[in-house]
Design a protein around this motif. Structure first.
Motif, short mmCIF file in Angstrom:
data_model
loop_
_atom_site.label_atom_id
_atom_site.label_comp_id
_atom_site.label_asym_id
_atom_site.label_seq_id
_atom_site.Cartn_x
_atom_site.Cartn_y
_atom_site.Cartn_z
N ALA A 390 11.54 9.28 -11.81
CA ALA A 390 10.49 8.30 -12.13
C ALA A 390 11.10 6.90 -12.13
CB ALA A 390 9.88 8.60 -13.49
N LEU A 391 10.47 5.98 -11.40
CA LEU A 391 10.89 4.59 -11.39
C LEU A 391 9.96 3.81 -12.31
CD1 LEU A 391 12.45 2.13 -10.29
CD2 LEU A 391 10.82 2.06 -8.41
N ILE A 392 10.51 3.30 -13.41
CA ILE A 392 9.73 2.50 -14.37
C ILE A 392 10.26 1.09 -14.33
CG2 ILE A 392 8.98 2.26 -16.75
CD1 ILE A 392 9.47 5.22 -17.14
N LYS A 393 9.39 0.14 -14.00
CA LYS A 393 9.81 -1.23 -13.73
C LYS A 393 9.83 -2.08 -14.99
CE LYS A 393 7.92 -0.94 -9.07
NZ LYS A 393 6.96 -1.52 -8.12
N GLY A 394 10.87 -1.88 -15.81
CA GLY A 394 11.06 -2.76 -16.95
C GLY A 394 10.65 -2.17 -18.27
N GLY A 395 11.10 -2.85 -19.32
CA GLY A 395 10.88 -2.36 -20.68
C GLY A 395 9.44 -2.37 -21.11
N LEU A 396 8.69 -3.38 -20.67
CA LEU A 396 7.30 -3.46 -21.10
C LEU A 396 6.52 -2.25 -20.59
CD1 LEU A 396 5.05 -5.01 -22.49
CD2 LEU A 396 4.70 -6.29 -20.37
N ALA A 397 6.75 -1.88 -19.33
CA ALA A 397 6.07 -0.71 -18.77
C ALA A 397 6.47 0.56 -19.50
CB ALA A 397 6.40 -0.58 -17.28
N MET A 622 2.19 6.90 -6.68
CA MET A 622 2.83 8.10 -6.15
C MET A 622 3.91 7.69 -5.16
SD MET A 622 1.25 10.43 -7.79
CE MET A 622 1.89 11.88 -6.94
N GLY A 623 5.00 8.44 -5.13
CA GLY A 623 6.12 8.09 -4.27
C GLY A 623 5.79 8.09 -2.80
N SER A 624 4.75 8.83 -2.40
CA SER A 624 4.37 8.89 -0.99
C SER A 624 3.34 7.82 -0.64
CB SER A 624 3.77 10.27 -0.67
OG SER A 624 2.61 10.49 -1.47
N GLY A 625 3.02 6.96 -1.59
CA GLY A 625 1.96 5.97 -1.38
C GLY A 625 2.39 4.81 -0.51
N THR A 626 1.47 3.87 -0.32
CA THR A 626 1.75 2.69 0.48
C THR A 626 2.73 1.78 -0.24
OG1 THR A 626 -0.06 1.44 -0.50
CG2 THR A 626 -0.58 2.79 1.42
N ASP A 627 3.38 0.89 0.54
CA ASP A 627 4.33 -0.04 -0.05
C ASP A 627 3.65 -0.93 -1.08
OD1 ASP A 627 6.33 0.95 1.49
OD2 ASP A 627 6.17 -0.57 3.06
N VAL A 628 2.41 -1.32 -0.81
CA VAL A 628 1.71 -2.21 -1.74
C VAL A 628 1.49 -1.52 -3.08
CG1 VAL A 628 -0.45 -3.43 -2.20
CG2 VAL A 628 0.60 -3.55 0.06
N ALA A 629 1.05 -0.25 -3.03
CA ALA A 629 0.83 0.48 -4.28
C ALA A 629 2.13 0.64 -5.05
CB ALA A 629 0.22 1.85 -3.98
N LEU A 630 3.22 0.97 -4.33
CA LEU A 630 4.51 1.17 -4.99
C LEU A 630 5.03 -0.12 -5.60
CD1 LEU A 630 6.24 3.48 -2.35
CD2 LEU A 630 5.59 4.12 -4.66
N GLU A 631 4.85 -1.24 -4.91
CA GLU A 631 5.40 -2.49 -5.41
C GLU A 631 4.51 -3.12 -6.48
OE1 GLU A 631 8.28 -3.22 -4.76
OE2 GLU A 631 8.76 -2.22 -2.88
N LEU A 637 6.27 7.59 -9.29
CA LEU A 637 6.84 8.93 -9.28
C LEU A 637 7.55 9.13 -7.95
CD1 LEU A 637 3.80 10.86 -10.79
CD2 LEU A 637 5.98 10.40 -11.93
N THR A 638 8.86 8.85 -7.92
CA THR A 638 9.59 8.91 -6.66
C THR A 638 9.68 10.32 -6.10
OG1 THR A 638 11.66 9.05 -7.90
CG2 THR A 638 10.96 6.87 -7.22
N HIS A 639 9.62 11.33 -6.99
CA HIS A 639 9.66 12.71 -6.50
C HIS A 639 8.28 13.19 -6.06
CE1 HIS A 639 7.88 13.27 -10.35
NE2 HIS A 639 9.00 13.34 -11.04
N ASN A 640 7.26 12.35 -6.29
CA ASN A 640 5.90 12.64 -5.82
C ASN A 640 5.27 13.85 -6.49
OD1 ASN A 640 4.00 11.40 -4.11
ND2 ASN A 640 4.17 13.04 -2.62
N ARG A 641 5.69 14.17 -7.72
CA ARG A 641 5.12 15.29 -8.46
C ARG A 641 4.33 14.78 -9.65
NH1 ARG A 641 10.39 17.21 -7.76
NH2 ARG A 641 10.84 16.85 -9.96
N LEU A 642 3.08 15.21 -9.73
CA LEU A 642 2.20 14.74 -10.81
C LEU A 642 2.69 15.16 -12.19
CD1 LEU A 642 -1.39 15.24 -9.37
CD2 LEU A 642 -0.32 13.08 -10.00
N GLN A 643 3.42 16.24 -12.27
CA GLN A 643 3.90 16.70 -13.57
C GLN A 643 4.89 15.73 -14.19
OE1 GLN A 643 4.67 20.94 -12.23
NE2 GLN A 643 3.85 21.37 -14.27
N GLY A 644 5.39 14.81 -13.37
CA GLY A 644 6.28 13.77 -13.90
C GLY A 644 5.57 12.80 -14.82
N LEU A 645 4.22 12.75 -14.77
CA LEU A 645 3.47 11.84 -15.65
C LEU A 645 3.69 12.20 -17.12
CD1 LEU A 645 0.10 11.65 -13.67
CD2 LEU A 645 1.76 9.80 -13.99
N ALA A 646 3.57 13.47 -17.44
CA ALA A 646 3.76 13.90 -18.83
C ALA A 646 5.20 13.62 -19.27
CB ALA A 646 3.43 15.38 -18.99
#
Length: 709
Positions: A390-397, A622-631, A637-646
């Motif tokens: 999981a890529l989390i962009k910063g402490g606030l997130a 999602m890790g498989s999403g578009t660059d805009v969504a990822l950025e 979720l870099t592994h592209n698995r929904l179970q990573g949300l929990a």
């Protein structure tokens, strides 16, 4: 000159001009607020607003005060560049140069290493080296502190750090002073990195628009910049190119991949007279279109505007330490001064004794442990998340994830795989399935249409040889046809046939479509041969992921641009609520409404999801999403698995608990030693031990997150 527009204000009878700039150099939201305060103080400025995510400064003024605004922005340490219509539509962001940010950190680390080496041979020279190292590290921090003071923020976190480092030098804790500065610089760099990554999402969004367009005037073709396009201009677009503006189709028929705007994988067939949004990808034929949008007001621009609006709706969140320093720093400084002055002046006490106690108090007030209490926990939490994909962009997130009670999901590419696949193949009149698939794939080979690709891929999986059809062509408004094995093969949607289907056949089609499937018919020499049904399939882990979230008290809701019938099928399988047929702005409205009830996260993979992600408490891609969504998203979720949300939510909640524990440790020990120092029970060395001990305890507690299961 800056981009300007005018409106009339009846009460003042004066024109208000809207001026826009791009501002570079901001690394946190407090920088944006400093710019707003500095610009708002200029005579003639009605309002100033900085959108941090797009580095955009917009000012309403009753006169042209451009020069004063640029001077004010430069005075507090930022660079600005005016935006005209062309620059505004082609580029909003500055080119990042991350290596410059790391130079002070690397330099300070090398100086600390050198100082430590000198200490091993000569402690006195080593102490001097650490003093020099600290002073060198203080230069950029004090410069920023001075700029913040000039902009109306006298007790920013930079001021807190400067006072802490200088106080540590006064009592001889030189190595600790340098280390505090290094940790602070690393934290600031991480925050700046996250901000720049988020801004790249806007760059990718704008990159969907081509820089130039092929315009036709009086039968002559010429290439012009898209900023020069005007309504009623006739343009020509070739397959594989994106539309430079919103336009109406002049050609008979064409297929457009609108997934960048709708998130749906299946291209849409557009007929003459239909409107197509900018950024759509032409799939099949060279077409002509009539421009209908003004420069800066096409579909992509409107999505960008939604992102900016979502940014503005969020209340500016100050970091905990920055807010606390407004009280903490001046209070500690005042108490230290009073401790040094009052006893000698009012009661004739010895100056040496109370200077000693005042310096000890200043060290106790040194926020070393407090400063790293939050970043240490956050850094550990982010590292633990990265290990789990999981890529989390910063402490606030990371902090906000733990407060989420509702998660809104996009459908295509998020809850489903985003790739249509063949689910049913039916033949009529005892025809062969293999022969039908061979003919269908022969006609569809070479097409960019996802349905065509799915048919060809399925045929290949069945071990059937692929052969190209002859004379393949697209039939305007009908489908596609070609010659195969000496016969004319045509593939068409049921609604495009010019004949009435038999009842049994219609029942087959209706049953399949009620399951949310797309049906195409295949004809051989105008004789109905069979049908192929395709459907976007559910992710394997979608059900388990939603069950896991429910166990945490988090409920899910599906927001999709797909039709209600297909959405209902997916929602029923997952047992969640849904809203269908939503445009990007509808998703934003839905997320805002959910957010008003409880903290809501938005999970998506498409450009159309970006505004809703920004409007949510936190956006997750999602890790498989578009660059805009990822950025644009706050997490991915870099592994592209929904179970990573929990997993992310559990980790966030553990991190939030860890932060509270760290703050309690840091402030608790300081409170104890504050009393003992004033009573003369503890002195400088115990004060140093208290501060270092608290720092060690806080760090050790934060490291527990790395072992979080």
């Amino acid at each position: 000159m800056p981009r300007q527009s005018s409106t009339h204000i009846p009460h003042q009878h004066r024109e208000v001009q809207t001026l826009s700039w791009r501002v570079s150099g901001m690394d946190c939201a407090s920088c944006a607020r400093s710019i707003e305060r500095a610009v708002s103080s200029i005579d003639g400025v009605v309002s100033a607003n900085v959108v941090f995510s797009t580095e955009k400064l917009q000012v309403d003024a009753i006169s042209d005060v451009s020069n004063q605004i640029e001077a004010a922005v430069k005075k507090i340490g930022f660079d600005s560049r005016s935006l005209n219509a062309k620059a505004d539509s082609s580029s909003l962001l500055s080119s990042p140069q991350p290596w410059r940010e790391y130079v002070p950190i690397v330099g300070l680390a090398l100086l600390m290493l050198l100082s430590w080496g000198i200490t091993q041979f000569n402690p006195w020279f080593g102490e001097t080296a650490f003093i020099v190292t600290t002073l060198v590290g203080l230069v950029p921090i004090m410069k920023k502190s001075w700029r913040m003071m000039r902009s109306g923020s006298p007790f920013a976190i930079e001021t807190l750090m400067s006072v802490a480092a200088i106080g540590a030098l006064f009592i001889g804790a030189t190595a600790e002073a340098a280390m505090v500065l290094l940790l602070f610089m690393i934290g600031e760099s991480l925050e700046s990195f996250a901000a720049n990554r988020a801004r790249k999402g806007v760059s990718a969004l704008m990159a969907l628009l081509p820089e130039e367009a092929l315009i036709i005037k009086k039968g002559v073709r010429q290439t012009i910049a898209i900023a020069d396009l005007r309504p009623e201009d006739e343009i020509e677009v070739s397959p594989g190119e994106r539309l430079p503006a919103d336009a109406v189709l002049l050609s008979d028929m064409a297929s457009f991949d609108e997934s960048a705007l709708t998130g749906e994988a299946v291209p849409v067939e557009r007929l003459q007279g239909e409107k197509i949004p900018a950024g759509s990808l032409l799939v099949d034929n060279v077409v002509r279109l009539n421009v209908v949008s003004q420069p800066g007001n096409n579909a992509i621009d409107r999505i960008l505007h939604l992102i900016e609006e979502a940014e503005e709706r969020k209340a500016p969140l100050e970091r905990f330490l920055d807010k606390f320093s407004r009280i903490y720093t001046p209070v500690i400084m005042l108490i230290s001064v009073l401790v040094i002055l009052i006893p000698p002046l009012m009661y004739g006490q010895a100056w040496d004794t109370w200077i000693y106690r005042g310096l000890a108090l200043l060290l106790i007030g040194c926020p070393c442990a407090l400063v790293i209490s939050t970043p240490a926990a956050i850094t550990s939490g982010l590292a633990a998340a990265t290990r789990r994909g999981a890529l989390i962009k910063g402490g606030l997130a990371l902090e906000q994830l733990g407060r989420v009670e509702t998660i809104a999901f996009d459908k295509t590419g998020t809850l489903t795989k985003g790739q249509p696949s063949v689910t049913n193949v039916l033949t009529f009149n005892d025809s062969s399935v293999d022969a039908l698939l061979a003919a269908a794939s022969a006609v569809e080979m070479g097409s960019h249409h996802p349905l065509a690709k799915a048919i060809v891929e399925y045929t290949e999986q069945q071990g059937i040889a692929l052969v190209h059809a002859d004379n393949r062509k697209t039939l305007a408004g009908i489908g596609v046809e070609g010659d195969f094995a000496g016969k004319k093969i045509r593939i068409s949607a049921p609604s495009k046939l010019d004949r009435v289907l038999e009842d049994a056949m219609q029942q087959h089609i209706i049953a399949l479509e009620k399951e949310g499937k797309t049906v195409v018919l295949l004809l051989e020499d105008e004789r109905l041969w069979g049908l192929i049904a395709l459907q976007d399939t559910l992710r394997e882990d979608a059900k388990a992921a939603l069950d896991d979230l429910r166990s945490l008290g988090v409920k899910g809701v599906m927001l999709t641009g797909d039709n209600a019938r297909a959405a209902a099928v997916i929602a029923a399988q997952l047992n969640i609520d849904f809203q269908a047929s939503l445009l990007p702005e509808d998703k934003v409205a839905a997320v805002i409404k959910l957010n008003q009830q409880q903290a809501t996260a938005m999970v998506g993979d498409g450009i159309n999801d970006a505004p809703a992600m920004k409007a949510a408490t936190i956006g997750i891609a999602m890790g498989s999403g578009t660059d805009v969504a990822l950025e644009t998203a706050d997490a991915a979720l870099t592994h592209n698995r929904l179970q990573g949300l929990a997993d992310m939510i559990r980790l966030s909640r553990a991190t939030n608990a860890n932060i509270r524990q760290n703050i309690t440790i840091a402030l608790g020990l300081k409170a104890v030693f504050l009393v003992t120092t004033l009573l003369g029970i503890t002195g400088l060395w115990l004060a140093v031990l208290a501060d270092s001990g608290a720092t060690a305890l806080v760090t050790a507690n934060a490291l527990r997150l790395l072992r979080q299961r």
